[in-house]
Write a protein that holds these residues in place. Structure first.
Motif, PDB file in Angstrom:
ATOM      1  N   SER A   1       0.826  -1.198   0.000  1.00 15.76           N
ATOM      2  CA  SER A   1       0.000   0.000   0.000  1.00 15.76           C
ATOM      3  C   SER A   1       0.862   1.252   0.000  1.00 15.76           C
ATOM      4  CB  SER A   1      -0.912   0.001   1.231  1.00 15.76           C
ATOM      5  OG  SER A   1      -1.620  -1.211   1.297  1.00 15.76           O
ATOM      6  N   SER A   2       2.122   1.112  -0.393  1.00 20.28           N
ATOM      7  CA  SER A   2       3.013   2.267  -0.300  1.00 20.28           C
ATOM      8  C   SER A   2       4.040   2.342  -1.427  1.00 20.28           C
ATOM      9  CB  SER A   2       3.756   2.213   1.041  1.00 20.28           C
ATOM     10  OG  SER A   2       4.600   1.064   1.075  1.00 20.28           O
ATOM     11  N   THR A   3       4.087   1.345  -2.292  1.00 23.98           N
ATOM     12  CA  THR A   3       5.104   1.264  -3.351  1.00 23.98           C
ATOM     13  C   THR A   3       6.523   1.247  -2.780  1.00 23.98           C
ATOM     14  OG1 THR A   3       3.512   2.485  -4.700  1.00 23.98           O
ATOM     15  CG2 THR A   3       5.603   2.072  -5.732  1.00 23.98           C
ATOM     16  N   GLU A   4       6.638   0.800  -1.549  1.00 25.94           N
ATOM     17  CA  GLU A   4       7.971   0.612  -0.977  1.00 25.94           C
ATOM     18  C   GLU A   4       8.505  -0.783  -1.284  1.00 25.94           C
ATOM     19  OE1 GLU A   4       8.208   2.849   3.196  1.00 25.94           O
ATOM     20  OE2 GLU A   4       6.235   1.962   2.806  1.00 25.94           O
ATOM     21  N   PHE A   5       7.605  -1.709  -1.680  1.00 24.39           N
ATOM     22  CA  PHE A   5       8.036  -3.084  -1.928  1.00 24.39           C
ATOM     23  C   PHE A   5       8.324  -3.333  -3.406  1.00 24.39           C
ATOM     24  CE2 PHE A   5       5.085  -3.917   1.822  1.00 24.39           C
ATOM     25  CZ  PHE A   5       6.112  -3.969   2.753  1.00 24.39           C
ATOM     26  N   SER A   6       8.997  -2.388  -4.054  1.00 26.78           N
ATOM     27  CA  SER A   6       9.409  -2.609  -5.430  1.00 26.78           C
ATOM     28  C   SER A   6      10.868  -3.035  -5.418  1.00 26.78           C
ATOM     29  CB  SER A   6       9.252  -1.313  -6.240  1.00 26.78           C
ATOM     30  OG  SER A   6      10.019  -1.392  -7.432  1.00 26.78           O
ATOM     31  N   CYS A   7      11.221  -4.003  -6.255  1.00 27.56           N
ATOM     32  CA  CYS A   7      12.627  -4.430  -6.265  1.00 27.56           C
ATOM     33  C   CYS A   7      13.515  -3.344  -6.881  1.00 27.56           C
ATOM     34  CB  CYS A   7      12.785  -5.748  -7.009  1.00 27.56           C
ATOM     35  SG  CYS A   7      12.683  -5.615  -8.791  1.00 27.56           S
ATOM     36  N   TYR A   8      12.896  -2.348  -7.495  1.00 25.58           N
ATOM     37  CA  TYR A   8      13.675  -1.251  -8.080  1.00 25.58           C
ATOM     38  C   TYR A   8      13.740  -0.032  -7.171  1.00 25.58           C
ATOM     39  CZ  TYR A   8      12.872  -4.190 -12.142  1.00 25.58           C
ATOM     40  OH  TYR A   8      12.806  -5.258 -12.990  1.00 25.58           O
ATOM     41  N   GLY A   9      13.261  -0.180  -5.945  1.00 26.38           N
ATOM     42  CA  GLY A   9      13.279   0.940  -5.015  1.00 26.38           C
ATOM     43  C   GLY A   9      11.942   1.652  -5.007  1.00 26.38           C
ATOM     44  N   PRO A  10      11.668   2.418  -3.942  1.00 28.65           N
ATOM     45  CA  PRO A  10      10.342   3.006  -3.752  1.00 28.65           C
ATOM     46  C   PRO A  10      10.065   4.172  -4.698  1.00 28.65           C
ATOM     47  CG  PRO A  10      11.816   3.762  -2.033  1.00 28.65           C
ATOM     48  CD  PRO A  10      12.575   2.742  -2.832  1.00 28.65           C
ATOM     49  N   THR A  11       8.794   4.465  -4.845  1.00 29.44           N
ATOM     50  CA  THR A  11       8.353   5.723  -5.466  1.00 29.44           C
ATOM     51  C   THR A  11       8.048   6.689  -4.322  1.00 29.44           C
ATOM     52  OG1 THR A  11       7.414   4.596  -7.376  1.00 29.44           O
ATOM     53  CG2 THR A  11       6.559   6.800  -6.895  1.00 29.44           C
TER      54      THR A  11
END
Lengths: 99, 495, 491
Positions: free
Chosen positions: C127-137
């Motif tokens: 719910s935060s786009t922190e769990f992207s393997c490319y780093g957060p937005t």
């Protein structure tokens, strides 16, 4: 519903995930807390509630015709980590042995 | 203590559709590896299944033929297990709400069938194929081909109704005949179009409770079913009679070496985590679809065999032989429409089946060459005693390779059928003239000598005379002589 | 308008300019990259994969159509044949599908151009786009805060001006919550209205492709082009989709439900103030408020996390390193190939959900856990049906808080799950929902409300969104009155 370490191991095995020993407790606790929270459903009166599914009004079946979406072997294998001679390559498959 | 076996079968029937169960890729056999694949049957991210109407219709046909209860709303489910030939690592199948439940399959000759009860019949998708390990340098690996992944399958599960391996083999043969009869599958076990697993347990004879069962996999020929089950029953019997116990297990049978191997014991039983397939709506079989399937159902083989017995006076055995294939029964009936029914049955069962066997052809190919009315015309002439049997067989042989009706063929080969008594009488008199001693023996009561004389006439006719006609002529002649009439003079010259 | 300002245009106006030859499709597509992205993208990191060559090719193929030359950011879990599609997971790093998702195909057919692949929580779980393997937005309105998730990249990209429209996916609020956090309009359509073919599945019975836009009218435009039956998706609705062409028709006489019991506690005061503002605007536009109590969101959270994880555990089984995706070099036997590849390829949150879902489906728990949750789902749907017998729309928060700080909820899965408490219900019930911005909170953070409608209620939702866009001023409802977007400013 507290989940035990053995249960986490069993589930991880089913899901083909590797979990380090030192992580078992933490994961068991996390899963338990979510399941505890889900226990709230027990307080909900579910009389007359059948499991929900969204069936479209007409369950459309596909006509038995080619749809032109076949890939070439090259396309099919393009993203394969290992392939050879038109086949995908995997470690040896031994019949009767669950991988 | 004597033990009896209790066996249940699980059969997989590959359906003969153009496309796969959940996508439009060709469901054909034998294409180069990984060429009949698309995002759906390769399990690519984002792809979604769509059920094939023809597969559902085929399932309904078989279900109706077996007298199953058809579920108006059946549900596809996911069955999870990791295996390299499973593109999604779950198989789309049906679980607690299958399309068809109950029903039975009659096995045996007309009038004496035994019905074996079924548990269910459901639709699912086939897996791909992984090869035996191959070595390359210091590594071993398997090769995976997904062409077969997603080909439609029907799984048929019987009740535990079998006692003997031979019954299972007969059941499988009857099932194979039925799926071919209905056109739902080619049923070729060698190609894996029909596969069979079995559950086997032993119990003290007469006991009601079932013993511990084992599962026998890969019984992929009718012989394999019979021999594999016999081996497993023998194994369990030996264990039990030695005071041991049978452990729950899955075994595989190697028919080449007549050997059983344990694949898996109970400890690693699967947890398939079935749940309703959320990508597919409920499979709704509304009245019209069901009625159409019912209306499109052909007369079933066992009903037809009974009718052949009743209508044409065939034996149960003959009727069953003729109903081994729908096209054969069709051929026979078309033949019987223009000729004597029983004689036609004999001809189809002996001559036609012999040719099919020798030439390894299908009845369809045969009928294209010798249409049923053509054979029927020949059989009718035989029945009318216009053409003797041996000559008819010769004509039949010509029919296989040449065009033309019976008379045309005879004329082309310079042969005149010698069916009529007027044609044969000169030959008879000639033979009687040449074998005075034999004539005397016959007059003295030797029937074996009469046979000799029949043979001599046949020889003179170069096989073109009907033996029964010759015999009748001879008998008339001897009756006349016994009554003291003088023989007419033999005419000069032969036929 | 100079080429440098093209990125400010609403989609409809931009397409008109392209069709009229006032600018080329390539200029229209490049404007966002050359202008605002140069300013924002390094900090915000809204885009996971971009490819100028593929953009140029797309623009070259798109000279006409209702979306002629309009750039659209596509979430990285929608298949695109010309860009990688990785779900921002190590598992799929480098994966490029051989086909386009149906919505992407329809987008291109209408003249739209894929601007880039939007960053997201891995496999849309978060719910935060922190769990992207490319780093957060990061949130362009405050770089210390999250843009929401899981479609945080597309939401942030639309907010800072990279593209006027974006496609996301909404399984439990993954379009509406980031739309709310980034101050844009976010629509989750009725289940089955937008094809899921080519959307990498998270939870099949909850997933729905959603639309981000800076304006209600743009969202309506894209919805009309994408919605409708798809023979490739057996769960797509067979009937014609709702007609949303009257999105500027106003809300005169509409009744909106006001379930105030839901925000009596656990909801930030700024959020509640936003609700009051929206209600006042809707009333100003002629709608009527219908107060009643509604089923507390805790039940939806409980139900959701059982159903969604169960389906996810199944959908993610296919990632095994055989046909595509990450293969661990140490996988010498099959078991090791599976476990090592999956353990290394999936991030912690994805693994956590797979484990929970595997548990929910496993022998002995299926009935107690999964089946109970599916029954609760029917109960929740019934609750919405009852509400819609009393009102046309429901007004409620999109999220209980304003955008939170990066890292704030990373260590507490349950707290993270609770940030979706108001959005999950629509996915469970299959109904459409939309979040729309109101005036920013003190400090400039975006603030939004959520509107929910009955099945096929998209037209009503868009009319209400337009009414909010003009602050309830009936005289400005008509589409000819342009509304300036509340752009973020670089601090």
């Amino acid at each position: 519903m507290a989940i035990q370490r053995d249960e986490v191991r069993r589930i991880a095995g089913l899901a083909r995930l590797e979990i380090r020993e030192e992580e078992l407790d933490r994961i068991a606790a996390e899963l338990s807390s979510v399941l505890d929270y889900a226990g709230a459903l027990k307080r909900l009166d579910l009389a007359g509630c059948e499991p929900l599914s969204f069936a479209p009004p007409a369950a459309a079946l596909r006509a038995d015709e080619p749809d032109g979406r076949c890939l070439t072997a090259e396309q099919a294998l393009a993203m394969a980590p290992e392939a050879e001679g038109g086949f995908f390559l995997v470690p040896p498959v031994i019949e009767g042995q669950d991988p | 203590m004597a033990h009896e076996a209790v066996i249940g079968l699980e059969c997989h029937i590959q359906l003969r559709t153009r496309g796969k169960m959940f996508c439009g890729c060709p469901a054909e056999f034998g294409a180069p590896p990984d060429t009949n694949v698309c995002p759906v049957c390769l399990g690519l991210p984002g792809a979604l299944p769509r059920a094939n109407r023809a597969a559902v219709e085929a399932a309904l046909r078989l279900g109706l033929a077996l007298g199953c209860a058809i579920r108006e709303e059946s549900v596809f489910a996911r069955k999870h297990y990791f295996y390299p030939d499973s593109p999604k690592n779950y198989q789309i199948t049906q679980y607690d709400r299958p399309l068809c439940a109950g029903g039975s399959l009659p096995v045996g000759e007309a009038g004496g069938e035994r019905r074996y009860d079924l548990e269910r019949l459901h639709l699912e998708e086939d897996t791909g194929k992984s090869s035996h390990p191959v070595r390359a340098g210091d590594r071993a690996f398997s090769l995976v081909d997904f062409n077969r992944a997603g080909v439609p399958l029907l799984e048929l599960v019987t009740q535990p109704v079998f006692r003997e391996p031979a019954e299972c083999a007969a059941f499988l043969a009857a099932l194979r005949r039925l799926v071919r009869w209905l056109g739902v599958s080619d049923g070729d076990m060698e190609k894996g179009q029909l596969r069979c697993d079995a559950n086997v347990s032993l119990r003290p004879a007469g006991a009601a409770a079932l013993g511990v069962k084992t599962e026998l996999k890969n019984l992929n020929s009718i012989r394999g079913v019979e021999r594999g089950l016999a081996a497993e029953i023998a194994r369990q019997r030996l264990l039990l009679e030695g005071g041991g116990v049978v452990g729950q297990a899955t075994l595989s049978y190697d028919v080449e070496h007549d050997r059983l191997a344990v694949m898996r014991s109970k400890e690693d039983a699967h947890d398939y985590r079935y749940f309703p397939e959320p990508d597919l709506p409920v499979l709704r079989v509304v009245g019209a679809v069901l009625e159409a399937a019912r209306a499109g159902l052909p007369e079933l083989p066992w009903t037809r065999a009974a009718r052949l017995v009743g209508r044409y006076g065939l034996s149960a055995h003959d009727a069953s032989v003729l109903c081994e294939q729908r096209e054969l029964a069709d051929y026979y009936e078309a033949c019987a429409a223009v000729a004597d029914e029983r004689l036609a049955a004999n001809w189809v069962m002996t001559e036609v089946l012999r040719v099919l066997h020798e030439r390894a052809g299908s009845i369809g190919e045969f009928a294209a060459r010798v249409p049923a009315v053509r054979l029927g015309g020949l059989v009718a002439r035989v029945a009318a005693k216009e053409i003797p049997g041996p000559l008819a067989k010769q004509v039949f042989g010509w029919m296989l390779d040449e065009e033309g009706g019976v008379d045309e063929l005879l004329a082309r080969h310079g042969v005149r059928a010698m069916g009529a008594a007027t044609d044969l009488r000169p030959l008879v008199l000639e033979v009687l003239g040449e074998h005075a001693a034999a004539v005397a023996q016959v007059l003295a009561g030797s029937s074996r000598t009469l046979d000799f004389l029949v043979g001599q006439v046949m020889k003179k006719s170069r096989g073109q005379a009907a033996p029964q006609v010759v015999r009748e002529l001879l008998e008339t002649e001897f009756a006349r002589r016994a009554a003291g009439e003088s023989p007419p003079r033999a005419p000069r010259g032969g036929p | 308008m100079s080429a440098r300002e093209l990125w400010r245009l609403p989609a409809r106006a931009l397409a008109t300019a392209v069709r009229a030859g006032e600018c080329t499709a390539l200029e229209a597509v490049s404007a966002g990259w050359d202008g605002p992205a140069a300013l924002w993208e390094r900090d915000v990191h809204a885009i996971a994969h971009s490819d100028p060559g593929a953009r140029a090719a797309g623009a070259g193929a798109a000279p006409s159509g209702p979306l002629a030359g309009v750039p659209v950011v596509v979430k990285d879990n929608l298949c695109t044949h010309d860009h990688p599609t990785t779900c921002c997971s190590r598992m799929l790093d480098g994966y490029q599908p051989p086909y386009d998702a149906t919505v992407v195909q329809r987008l291109r057919e209408a003249g739209g151009v894929v601007s880039g692949k939007g960053n997201m929580d891995e496999f849309a779980m978060g719910s935060s786009t922190e769990f992207s393997c490319y780093g957060p937005t990061r949130n362009p309105y405050d770089l210390a805060r999250v843009p929401g998730g899981s479609s945080g990249g597309p939401a942030a990209a639309v907010a800072y001006g990279l593209a006027p429209l974006a496609l996301g996916s909404d399984t439990g609020g993954s379009v509406r919550q980031p739309a709310a956090f980034c101050g844009v309009v976010g629509l989750k359509p009725t289940y089955g209205r937008l094809s899921r073919y080519g959307l990498v599945a998270f939870a099949s019975s909850l997933d729905q492709v959603g639309i981000f836009g800076r304006h209600a009218g743009d969202v309506a435009l894209l919805y009309a082009l994408l919605a409708g039956p798809d023979p490739l998706d057996a769960t797509s609705r067979a009937s014609l989709p709702p007609d949303v062409s009257g999105w500027d028709g106003g809300v005169e006489g509409l009744r909106f439900g006001w379930p105030a019991n839901l925000w009596r506690e656990g909801v930030e005061a700024e959020v509640v103030a936003g609700l009051e503002e929206a209600a006042a605007w809707l009333e100003r536009a002629g709608a009527r408020r219908v107060p009643f109590d509604f089923l507390p969101g805790e039940y939806a959270v409980a139900t959701y996390y059982l159903v969604a994880t169960a389906e996810a555990s199944s959908n993610l089984a296919r990632f095994d390193g055989v046909r595509y995706g990450h293969r661990d070099p140490a996988g010498h036997d099959l078991h090791a190939l599976y476990t090592r590849s999956r353990s290394a390829g999936f991030g912690a949150e994805v693994q956590r959900r797979i484990l929970l879902g595997t548990y929910a489906l496993s022998a002995g728990y299926y009935e107690e856990v999964y089946l109970t949750a599916q029954r609760a789902r029917a109960r929740i749907r019934r609750e919405y049906e009852a509400a819609f017998s009393r009102c046309d729309l429901l007004l409620m928060p999109a999220a209980p808080t304003l955008p939170f700080r990066l890292g704030e909820k990373l260590d507490d899965p349950l707290a993270m799950y609770l940030s979706d408490i108001f959005t999950l219900g629509a996915n469970l019930a299959g109904i459409p929902g939309l979040s729309a911005p109101v005036t920013p909170a003190a400090g400039g953070l975006p603030r939004a409300v959520q509107l929910l409608g009955p099945d096929d209620g998209e037209a009503l939702l868009l009319r209400a969104a337009r009414a909010l866009e003009v602050r309830g001023e009936r005289a400005r409802l008509d589409r000819s009155h342009e509304v300036e977007f509340a752009w973020p400013t670089k601090r």
